[in-house]
Design an enzyme around this catalytic site. Sequence first.
Site, PDB file in Angstrom:
ATOM      1  NE  ARG A   7     -19.320  63.096  10.028  1.00 53.39           N
ATOM      2  CZ  ARG A   7     -20.140  64.046  10.439  1.00 53.39           C
ATOM      3  NH1 ARG A   7     -19.622  65.324  10.206  1.00 53.39           N
ATOM      4  NH2 ARG A   7     -21.331  64.033  10.550  1.00 53.39           N
ATOM      5  CG  ASP A   8      -9.724  63.202   7.517  1.00 46.57           C
ATOM      6  OD1 ASP A   8      -9.780  62.884   6.096  1.00 46.57           O
ATOM      7  OD2 ASP A   8      -8.962  63.570   8.050  1.00 46.57           O
ATOM      8  CB  ILE A   9     -11.045  56.346   6.626  1.00 46.89           C
ATOM      9  CG1 ILE A   9     -12.039  56.343   7.935  1.00 46.89           C
ATOM     10  CG2 ILE A   9     -10.307  55.172   6.157  1.00 46.89           C
ATOM     11  CD1 ILE A   9     -13.132  55.037   7.545  1.00 46.89           C
TER      12      ILE A   9
END
Length: 184
Positions: A163-165
């Site tokens: 969810r936050d690459i």
Amino acid sequence: MNAPYHNKALPTGTVLREWRLEEVLGVGGFGIVYRGTDVYFGETVAIKEYFPGAISDRLDGTTVAPTDSSSEEVYQLGRQKFLEEAKVLWNLSRPERHPNIVSVRSLFEIHGTAYMVMDFEEGVSLSQMLKDGKRFTEDSLMALLRPIAEGLDRAHRVGVLHRDIKPANILVSGDGRPVLIDFG
């Protein structure tokens, strides 16, 4: 590298359980990350504190609490999600740690908030490397991305999404090993 300043961070030298806080490594919308040292064995760790700055404040120098009653529900939900993130990362380290995903060692709740203790990963973020002008060939970029993709594959097989690459969440060690951090 200069550590970001945050006026709500716990002071250097604060002891949380068996870890002494040494410096602030980073500040985000939902937390503060510290470098810590085990007071018994001297081992270095990273400690992430749940601290959503927009809806909470630090009381009495240590306790974290929602800023007002309208923020309480969101604060509690966020803390629950923080605890779930730590448990997911801990489970991804089992039966053995994946070398390209940050490993969680411990999780605890005190002072109205929660703390996640992780392996301290030496390295420079991919975003900092790019800011510094680092250029990649296709082969050198694949040497970073392939291990990260293998770590993500392991996470996806157990139903976990990152969810936050982004480049800021990929640390590259001195020997070139990339590690994906901050599953958000």
